[in-house]
Write a protein that holds these residues in place. Structure first.
Motif, PDB file in Angstrom:
ATOM      1  N   LYS A 151       0.861  -1.175   0.000  1.00 39.05           N
ATOM      2  CA  LYS A 151       0.000   0.000   0.000  1.00 39.05           C
ATOM      3  C   LYS A 151       0.899   1.228   0.000  1.00 39.05           C
ATOM      4  O   LYS A 151       1.669   1.431   0.936  1.00 39.05           O
ATOM      5  N   ASP A 152       0.833   2.024  -1.082  1.00 41.98           N
ATOM      6  CA  ASP A 152       1.698   3.183  -1.202  1.00 41.98           C
ATOM      7  C   ASP A 152       0.919   4.336  -1.825  1.00 41.98           C
ATOM      8  O   ASP A 152      -0.316   4.280  -1.956  1.00 41.98           O
ATOM      9  N   GLU A 153       1.642   5.373  -2.223  1.00 39.96           N
ATOM     10  CA  GLU A 153       0.987   6.549  -2.784  1.00 39.96           C
ATOM     11  C   GLU A 153       0.258   6.209  -4.079  1.00 39.96           C
ATOM     12  O   GLU A 153      -0.821   6.761  -4.363  1.00 39.96           O
ATOM     13  N   ASP A 154       0.805   5.302  -4.871  1.00 40.70           N
ATOM     14  CA  ASP A 154       0.130   4.888  -6.099  1.00 40.70           C
ATOM     15  C   ASP A 154      -1.194   4.189  -5.787  1.00 40.70           C
ATOM     16  O   ASP A 154      -2.166   4.318  -6.545  1.00 40.70           O
ATOM     17  N   THR A 155      -1.216   3.452  -4.687  1.00 41.22           N
ATOM     18  CA  THR A 155      -2.471   2.819  -4.256  1.00 41.22           C
ATOM     19  C   THR A 155      -3.519   3.882  -3.983  1.00 41.22           C
ATOM     20  O   THR A 155      -4.672   3.790  -4.434  1.00 41.22           O
ATOM     21  N   ASN A 156      -3.137   4.901  -3.222  1.00 39.88           N
ATOM     22  CA  ASN A 156      -4.076   5.978  -2.879  1.00 39.88           C
ATOM     23  C   ASN A 156      -4.568   6.709  -4.117  1.00 39.88           C
ATOM     24  O   ASN A 156      -5.758   7.042  -4.238  1.00 39.88           O
ATOM     25  N   LYS A 157      -3.667   6.970  -5.068  1.00 40.04           N
ATOM     26  CA  LYS A 157      -4.050   7.671  -6.288  1.00 40.04           C
ATOM     27  C   LYS A 157      -5.035   6.836  -7.113  1.00 40.04           C
ATOM     28  O   LYS A 157      -5.981   7.376  -7.691  1.00 40.04           O
ATOM     29  N   THR A 158      -4.783   5.542  -7.161  1.00 44.59           N
ATOM     30  CA  THR A 158      -5.676   4.674  -7.939  1.00 44.59           C
ATOM     31  C   THR A 158      -7.050   4.580  -7.289  1.00 44.59           C
ATOM     32  O   THR A 158      -8.083   4.603  -7.974  1.00 44.59           O
ATOM     33  N   VAL A 159      -7.084   4.483  -5.969  1.00 41.98           N
ATOM     34  CA  VAL A 159      -8.359   4.476  -5.259  1.00 41.98           C
ATOM     35  C   VAL A 159      -9.123   5.771  -5.517  1.00 41.98           C
ATOM     36  O   VAL A 159     -10.330   5.769  -5.775  1.00 41.98           O
ATOM     37  N   SER A 160      -8.404   6.905  -5.482  1.00 43.20           N
ATOM     38  CA  SER A 160      -9.036   8.197  -5.725  1.00 43.20           C
ATOM     39  C   SER A 160      -9.652   8.256  -7.112  1.00 43.20           C
ATOM     40  O   SER A 160     -10.782   8.735  -7.299  1.00 43.20           O
ATOM     41  N   SER A 161      -8.927   7.758  -8.106  1.00 40.69           N
ATOM     42  CA  SER A 161      -9.436   7.756  -9.471  1.00 40.69           C
ATOM     43  C   SER A 161     -10.638   6.828  -9.611  1.00 40.69           C
ATOM     44  O   SER A 161     -11.675   7.202 -10.176  1.00 40.69           O
ATOM     45  N   LEU A 162     -10.510   5.623  -9.089  1.00 36.85           N
ATOM     46  CA  LEU A 162     -11.583   4.637  -9.209  1.00 36.85           C
ATOM     47  C   LEU A 162     -12.850   5.106  -8.507  1.00 36.85           C
ATOM     48  O   LEU A 162     -13.965   4.876  -8.981  1.00 36.85           O
ATOM     49  N   SER A 163     -12.688   5.775  -7.374  1.00 34.24           N
ATOM     50  CA  SER A 163     -13.848   6.208  -6.600  1.00 34.24           C
ATOM     51  C   SER A 163     -14.647   7.295  -7.305  1.00 34.24           C
ATOM     52  O   SER A 163     -15.794   7.566  -6.945  1.00 34.24           O
ATOM     53  N   GLN A 164     -14.027   7.938  -8.333  1.00 39.72           N
ATOM     54  CA  GLN A 164     -14.736   8.960  -9.088  1.00 39.72           C
ATOM     55  C   GLN A 164     -15.604   8.373 -10.202  1.00 39.72           C
ATOM     56  O   GLN A 164     -16.382   9.098 -10.827  1.00 39.72           O
ATOM     57  N   ASP A 165     -15.481   7.077 -10.430  1.00 41.13           N
ATOM     58  CA  ASP A 165     -16.313   6.426 -11.435  1.00 41.13           C
ATOM     59  C   ASP A 165     -17.784   6.614 -11.079  1.00 41.13           C
ATOM     60  O   ASP A 165     -18.185   6.490  -9.919  1.00 41.13           O
ATOM     61  N   GLU A 166     -18.587   6.906 -12.078  1.00 41.62           N
ATOM     62  CA  GLU A 166     -19.998   7.198 -11.844  1.00 41.62           C
ATOM     63  C   GLU A 166     -20.719   6.042 -11.149  1.00 41.62           C
ATOM     64  O   GLU A 166     -21.521   6.248 -10.239  1.00 41.62           O
ATOM     65  N   SER A 167     -20.425   4.814 -11.574  1.00 39.99           N
ATOM     66  CA  SER A 167     -21.108   3.663 -10.971  1.00 39.99           C
ATOM     67  C   SER A 167     -20.665   3.453  -9.525  1.00 39.99           C
ATOM     68  O   SER A 167     -21.474   3.083  -8.667  1.00 39.99           O
ATOM     69  N   VAL A 168     -19.374   3.691  -9.235  1.00 43.81           N
ATOM     70  CA  VAL A 168     -18.887   3.566  -7.868  1.00 43.81           C
ATOM     71  C   VAL A 168     -19.527   4.642  -6.989  1.00 43.81           C
ATOM     72  O   VAL A 168     -19.922   4.373  -5.850  1.00 43.81           O
ATOM     73  N   GLN A 169     -19.636   5.855  -7.524  1.00 49.03           N
ATOM     74  CA  GLN A 169     -20.279   6.940  -6.791  1.00 49.03           C
ATOM     75  C   GLN A 169     -21.722   6.587  -6.447  1.00 49.03           C
ATOM     76  O   GLN A 169     -22.175   6.755  -5.305  1.00 49.03           O
ATOM     77  N   ARG A 170     -22.447   6.089  -7.437  1.00 48.39           N
ATOM     78  CA  ARG A 170     -23.853   5.742  -7.231  1.00 48.39           C
ATOM     79  C   ARG A 170     -24.010   4.645  -6.181  1.00 48.39           C
ATOM     80  O   ARG A 170     -24.803   4.765  -5.238  1.00 48.39           O
ATOM     81  N   THR A 171     -23.238   3.577  -6.345  1.00 47.88           N
ATOM     82  CA  THR A 171     -23.334   2.465  -5.405  1.00 47.88           C
ATOM     83  C   THR A 171     -22.843   2.869  -4.021  1.00 47.88           C
ATOM     84  O   THR A 171     -23.435   2.488  -3.003  1.00 47.88           O
ATOM     85  N   GLY A 172     -21.767   3.660  -3.982  1.00 50.00           N
ATOM     86  CA  GLY A 172     -21.253   4.114  -2.702  1.00 50.00           C
ATOM     87  C   GLY A 172     -22.260   4.957  -1.941  1.00 50.00           C
ATOM     88  O   GLY A 172     -22.416   4.809  -0.719  1.00 50.00           O
ATOM     89  N   ASN A 173     -22.947   5.830  -2.643  1.00 44.27           N
ATOM     90  CA  ASN A 173     -23.959   6.667  -1.988  1.00 44.27           C
ATOM     91  C   ASN A 173     -25.127   5.825  -1.477  1.00 44.27           C
ATOM     92  O   ASN A 173     -25.654   6.071  -0.383  1.00 44.27           O
ATOM     93  N   GLU A 174     -25.523   4.839  -2.276  1.00 40.13           N
ATOM     94  CA  GLU A 174     -26.616   3.972  -1.849  1.00 40.13           C
ATOM     95  C   GLU A 174     -26.205   3.144  -0.632  1.00 40.13           C
ATOM     96  O   GLU A 174     -26.982   2.970   0.314  1.00 40.13           O
ATOM     97  N   ALA A 175     -24.980   2.637  -0.641  1.00 42.41           N
ATOM     98  CA  ALA A 175     -24.484   1.860   0.494  1.00 42.41           C
ATOM     99  C   ALA A 175     -24.400   2.726   1.748  1.00 42.41           C
ATOM    100  O   ALA A 175     -24.781   2.296   2.842  1.00 42.41           O
ATOM    101  N   ARG A 176     -23.924   3.939   1.577  1.00 42.08           N
ATOM    102  CA  ARG A 176     -23.806   4.852   2.718  1.00 42.08           C
ATOM    103  C   ARG A 176     -25.172   5.138   3.338  1.00 42.08           C
ATOM    104  O   ARG A 176     -25.300   5.267   4.555  1.00 42.08           O
ATOM    105  N   SER A 177     -26.198   5.246   2.504  1.00 42.68           N
ATOM    106  CA  SER A 177     -27.554   5.490   3.013  1.00 42.68           C
ATOM    107  C   SER A 177     -28.064   4.311   3.842  1.00 42.68           C
ATOM    108  O   SER A 177     -28.996   4.456   4.629  1.00 42.68           O
TER     109      SER A 177
END
Length: 320
Positions: A151-177
């Motif tokens: 787990k390094d800085e590249d890991t964090n950058k990739t997570v940040s990029s992936l989390s901006q995906d529209e489907s991840v955003q949608r599912t993440g918001n639904e899960a958070r609710s």
């Protein structure tokens, strides 16, 4: 002794024995599984859809590559946490009767019904990530990192990029609710790394802030009579922050596909860790929900003659 207790004792023996081995045993196991998945993928279109066939092939490649990297990191995690694993096994052997496993299964089925829309969203998102070339590269990188316990800085950058995906955003918001504010991406399944009935690796992050990014390894034993191999891509949603995911869990694998996707759903509960908590579970029939996992791919299993599948298992997760 209950069938569950016997399964846990067998799981422990297999885990300890395999953790001491070197060489390419895990790669051979993974390749065998991947070859079987590839063969199955050729007929999936006749059973479900072209989308499922493509997804199965993507999972084949992902899990084959992951298994080639994971053995040493897995063995190190087990060695470092063997006492915790043994404690989980002791608790399960002592308290998890067949009757209580039935209660856990009923609880999981209720959770499944109440969270079906979320599970469908998780399945759709997982499929979208695997079949989009750009996102697939990010998934490959994160699973590769976790399989090597990196787990390094590249890991964090990739997570940040992936989390901006529209489907991840949608599912993440639904899960958070639903009170599930942490997401995870990983790979796992039975016979995955030659370390007992089930294993998984992955990266977890809180949504939407990514204030915590953690890698994890999990090992589990199962109850019942299923044998064979099963490889899958796993997309999870969790109640606790990533740093709090370590510890014992009780998992119910329902073997229920979601929509057009080939795979299964897992309902994960926090395992009682004291006699008082086990007594409370026995009297109240309640467990705290730890999270949900969608396992996507062409799963391959050989069932016992009576057709009974293993559905309830206990395990332990290490976080780094």
């Amino acid at each position: 002794m209950s069938s569950i207790s016997k399964s846990f004792k067998k799981a422990v023996k297999k885990v300890k024995k395999t953790a001491k081995k070197a060489g390419n045993t895990v790669v051979d196991t993974a390749n065998k599984a991947a070859d079987t998945v590839t063969g199955t993928a050729g007929t999936v279109s006749n059973q479900v859809s072209r989308e499922a066939e493509q997804l199965a092939r993507e999972v084949d490649t992902l899990t084959r590559d992951t298994a080639k990297l994971a053995e040493q990191a897995y063995a190190e995690s087990l060695a470092a946490g063997e006492a915790a694993w043994n404690e989980m096994v002791e608790l399960s052997t002592r308290f998890l009767t067949d009757a209580l496993s039935d209660v856990a299964e009923a609880l999981a089925e209720d959770v499944y019904r109440k969270h079906l829309a979320l599970l469908e969203s998780m399945a759709e998102t997982g499929s979208a990530l695997l079949t989009n070339p750009t996102r697939r590269k990010e998934v490959d990188f994160l699973v590769g990192q976790s399989s090597q316990k990196k787990k390094d800085e590249d890991t964090n950058k990739t997570v940040s990029s992936l989390s901006q995906d529209e489907s991840v955003q949608r599912t993440g918001n639904e899960a958070r609710s639903k009170g599930l504010g942490t997401l995870s991406i990983g790979s796992g399944g039975s016979a995955t790394f030659g370390l007992g009935p089930e294993g998984n690796v992955g990266i977890a992050f809180d949504h939407p802030g990514q204030t915590q990014v953690r890698g994890f390894f999990g090992i589990g034993g199962v109850a019942g009579a299923t044998k064979g191999i099963s490889m899958n891509f796993q997309f999870g949603a969790w109640a606790d922050m990533p740093s709090k995911l370590a510890g014992p869990v009780l998992t119910v694998s329902l073997g229920a596909g979601v929509g057009k996707f080939c795979g299964s759903a897992q309902v994960v509960f926090k395992m009682p860790i004291t006699e008082k908590e086990w007594t409370a579970f026995a009297t109240s029939g309640r467990l705290d929900l730890a999270g949900l996992v969608m396992c996507l791919g062409a799963e391959v299993s050989t069932f016992a003659k009576d057709g009974v599948s293993a559905t309830v298992g206990g395990g332990y997760t290490w976080v780094y």
